[in-house]
Design a protein around this motif. Structure first.
Motif, PDB file in Angstrom:
ATOM      1  N   UNK A  32      24.554 -19.372  24.123  1.00  0.00           N
ATOM      2  CA  UNK A  32      24.530 -19.649  22.684  1.00  0.00           C
ATOM      3  C   UNK A  32      24.506 -18.353  21.885  1.00  0.00           C
ATOM      4  N   UNK A  34      24.067 -16.038  18.576  1.00  0.00           N
ATOM      5  CA  UNK A  34      23.212 -16.076  17.387  1.00  0.00           C
ATOM      6  C   UNK A  34      23.654 -15.067  16.329  1.00  0.00           C
ATOM      7  N   UNK A  56      23.805 -12.934  22.014  1.00  0.00           N
ATOM      8  CA  UNK A  56      23.081 -14.152  22.369  1.00  0.00           C
ATOM      9  C   UNK A  56      21.598 -13.868  22.153  1.00  0.00           C
ATOM     10  N   UNK A  57      20.743 -14.829  22.507  1.00  0.00           N
ATOM     11  CA  UNK A  57      19.307 -14.587  22.376  1.00  0.00           C
ATOM     12  C   UNK A  57      18.939 -13.330  23.163  1.00  0.00           C
ATOM     13  N   UNK A  58      19.537 -13.190  24.351  1.00  0.00           N
ATOM     14  CA  UNK A  58      19.029 -12.143  25.227  1.00  0.00           C
ATOM     15  C   UNK A  58      19.847 -10.860  25.285  1.00  0.00           C
TER      16      UNK A  58
ATOM     17  N   UNK B  40      18.653 -20.644  24.462  1.00  0.00           N
ATOM     18  CA  UNK B  40      18.258 -21.135  23.138  1.00  0.00           C
ATOM     19  C   UNK B  40      17.577 -22.501  23.237  1.00  0.00           C
ATOM     20  N   UNK B  41      18.205 -23.433  23.949  1.00  0.00           N
ATOM     21  CA  UNK B  41      17.638 -24.794  24.041  1.00  0.00           C
ATOM     22  C   UNK B  41      16.386 -24.799  24.911  1.00  0.00           C
ATOM     23  N   UNK B 330      16.627 -12.144  19.415  1.00  0.00           N
ATOM     24  CA  UNK B 330      16.654 -13.220  18.435  1.00  0.00           C
ATOM     25  C   UNK B 330      15.526 -14.184  18.771  1.00  0.00           C
ATOM     26  N   UNK B 332      14.446 -17.782  18.589  1.00  0.00           N
ATOM     27  CA  UNK B 332      14.990 -19.103  18.247  1.00  0.00           C
ATOM     28  C   UNK B 332      14.059 -19.939  17.364  1.00  0.00           C
TER      29      UNK B 332
END
Lengths: 120, 379
Positions: A32, A34, A56-58, B40-41, B330, B332
């Motif tokens: 995902x 971001x 991504x998040x990571x 993310x989920x 990030x 979430x």
């Protein structure tokens, strides 16, 4: 003409301008998204130069310019909603349009069959 | 890059593969970084319901006093950690640090008083060194044992208590940092009410042979999702918790790291057992005078994540260095980028504007209080 790179980008080439994005395979691997950062219209890049960033998040990943050229348009929709890259990577979520310095340079890129073989 | 074939497996390795995990090398183990749902989920599910984490790579160490008196083990361990171990009641756990002679941090860990022994959980990457260090430091008075035959799983999130209550009715009587023995599914486990996400939750030490059984039983519950290392990292970052090797290491002291809370009054100047741990001179001096830099939370003003290693400046031209980001990404649940790092004391106050150098630009960030999400521990 639809072409692909080993760096998992797709190029839809029409009249010397390539619409460029990342493949479904790449989007799946990244997870995902971001954040997306796109180049500025008017900027010129050489093949292999980093011209966009996806995060991504990571992790952050570079998107490399697949051919020499000048950016003539960018897709603000994926900056506003990075998740679009995951949901429709080879459609609505194109990254930028590149006016090719040498349109014939695209001939050396992978065709769809060769790319499919690459990613298995 | 570690060769994948030489990596160790936890007792849940085959379960991870069957769940579709993407495996990566981590601290000498092949570990799941994420499952089908993605980071993310998995992150959001943990904060909304319950997440199951395999943390079997971490070291589980028992320290048994040769005298049979737990106080002897506690006092011996206090020579290596700046925390109050003697005052830790039976059935309780607390956070601790191994410090070195320069006041740096060798590892962070959990210490539980299990009545007849102390039970330690240490980081995977440090566990061999920690074990040797403990044997060397405590071997004369204690029997130090690495429990290689146990798995460790964490169940974290607001539904964790209800899920576990179906397997062990007494769970609700535990409060934050309690440790108890429990039969889960007829398996003798050691449960602590703690974790690394900022959520209420539990960490469960299980005999390796029964680990898959217990994990599968928990995963059968509709509220429980398996969670990989990716979301584990974003969860702990939002919770303001340090990752050893990133946010704390031998080059950072507990006061620089804003971990004063981990050093109880009894070990500080004026306490009953003040000092007497490695690096006490420097650490106690920093308690008195402050440290020259400090770990702080950082909130980027924009949407671009600011990650570990990024340099911080006091001005938007990058002329006056102010510090370095040690963890960032990030968040979430915050739905925005979050980070932490070390800044010079002059820039450490919440609300201070700094500039992070990202891809040649200087992005504004604001020094912010940690954690970024409200902790929901059952105190």
């Amino acid at each position: 003409m639809l072409k692909f790179t080993e760096e998992h980008e797709w190029l839809k080439i029409d009249g010397g301008v390539a619409t460029i994005g990342i493949t479904e395979h790449a989007a799946g691997q990244l997870g995902d998204l971001v954040f997306v950062e796109l180049p500025e219209v008017g900027a010129t890049f050489s093949k292999g130069e980093s011209c966009a960033t996806v995060e991504s998040v990571k992790a952050a990943s570079d998107v490399y310019c697949p051919l020499d050229g000048e950016i003539v348009d960018v897709n603000q929709a994926i900056v506003d909603d990075p998740a679009l890259v995951n949901s429709d990577p080879q459609g609505k979520a194109w990254f930028f349009k590149l006016k090719l310095a040498d349109p014939s340079s695209a001939d050396a890129l992978l065709d769809e069959a060769a790319y499919k073989e690459l990613v298995g | 890059m570690e060769s994948i074939s030489r990596l160790k497996h936890t007792p849940l390795h085959a379960l991870h593969l069957s769940l579709g995990a993407r495996m990566v090398p981590f601290a000498g183990y092949e570990m799941p970084v994420q499952y089908h749902e993605g980071v993310l989920k998995e992150h959001l599910h943990t904060r909304a319901a319950a997440g199951l984490f395999d943390v079997s790579h971490m070291g589980q160490i028992a320290i048994r006093p040769r005298s049979g008196r737990i106080a002897d083990a506690a006092l011996a361990l206090e020579r290596l950690v700046p925390v109050d171990v003697l005052g830790l009641a039976e059935g309780r756990q607390r956070y601790a640090l191994f410090t070195n002679n320069e006041g740096g941090i060798l590892d962070d860990l959990m210490i539980a008083n299990r009545g007849d022994h102390l039970f330690l959980i240490v980081n995977a990457a440090c566990k061999a060194a920690d074990f040797e260090y403990l044997q060397r430091g405590l071997g004369d008075s204690c029997l130090v044992t690495m429990l290689n035959d146990r798995a460790l799983i964490a169940l974290q999130g607001p539904r964790a208590e209800a899920v576990l209550a179906e397997l062990w009715a007494d769970i609700a009587s535990m409060r934050f940092m309690d440790v108890a023995e429990a039969d889960i599914h007829d398996v003798g486990c050691v449960i602590s009410r703690s974790g690394y996400t900022g959520e209420d939750g539990f960490e469960i030490s299980i005999p390796a042979a029964s680990a898959v059984d217990v994990a599968e039983r928990l995963l059968e519950h509709p509220d429980v999702m398996p969670i990989g290392l990716g979301a584990r990292d974003s969860l702990r970052l939002e919770a303001g918790l340090c990752l050893y090797g990133n946010d704390i290491d031998t080059g950072t002291t507990p006061v620089e790291a804003a971990l004063e809370w981990a050093i109880q009054k009894s070990r500080r100047s004026g306490g009953e057992r003040a000092g007497g741990f490695p690096g006490a001179d420097r650490i106690l001096a920093e308690f008195a005078n402050g440290a020259s830099r400090r770990r702080v939370g950082l909130r980027p003003d924009g949407r671009a994540p600011v990650r570990g290693g990024v340099k911080l400046f006091a001005d938007p031209e990058g002329k006056v260095a102010a510090g370095t980001v040690t963890s960032g990404g990030f968040g979430p649940s915050v739905d925005a980028p979050v980070a932490m790092g070390y800044v010079d004391a002059a820039h450490a106050r919440s609300g201070t504007k700094l500039f992070a150098e990202v891809r040649g630009k200087y992005l504004p960030v604001t020094v912010s209080a940690l954690p970024f999400v409200e902790q929901s521990y059952k105190r």
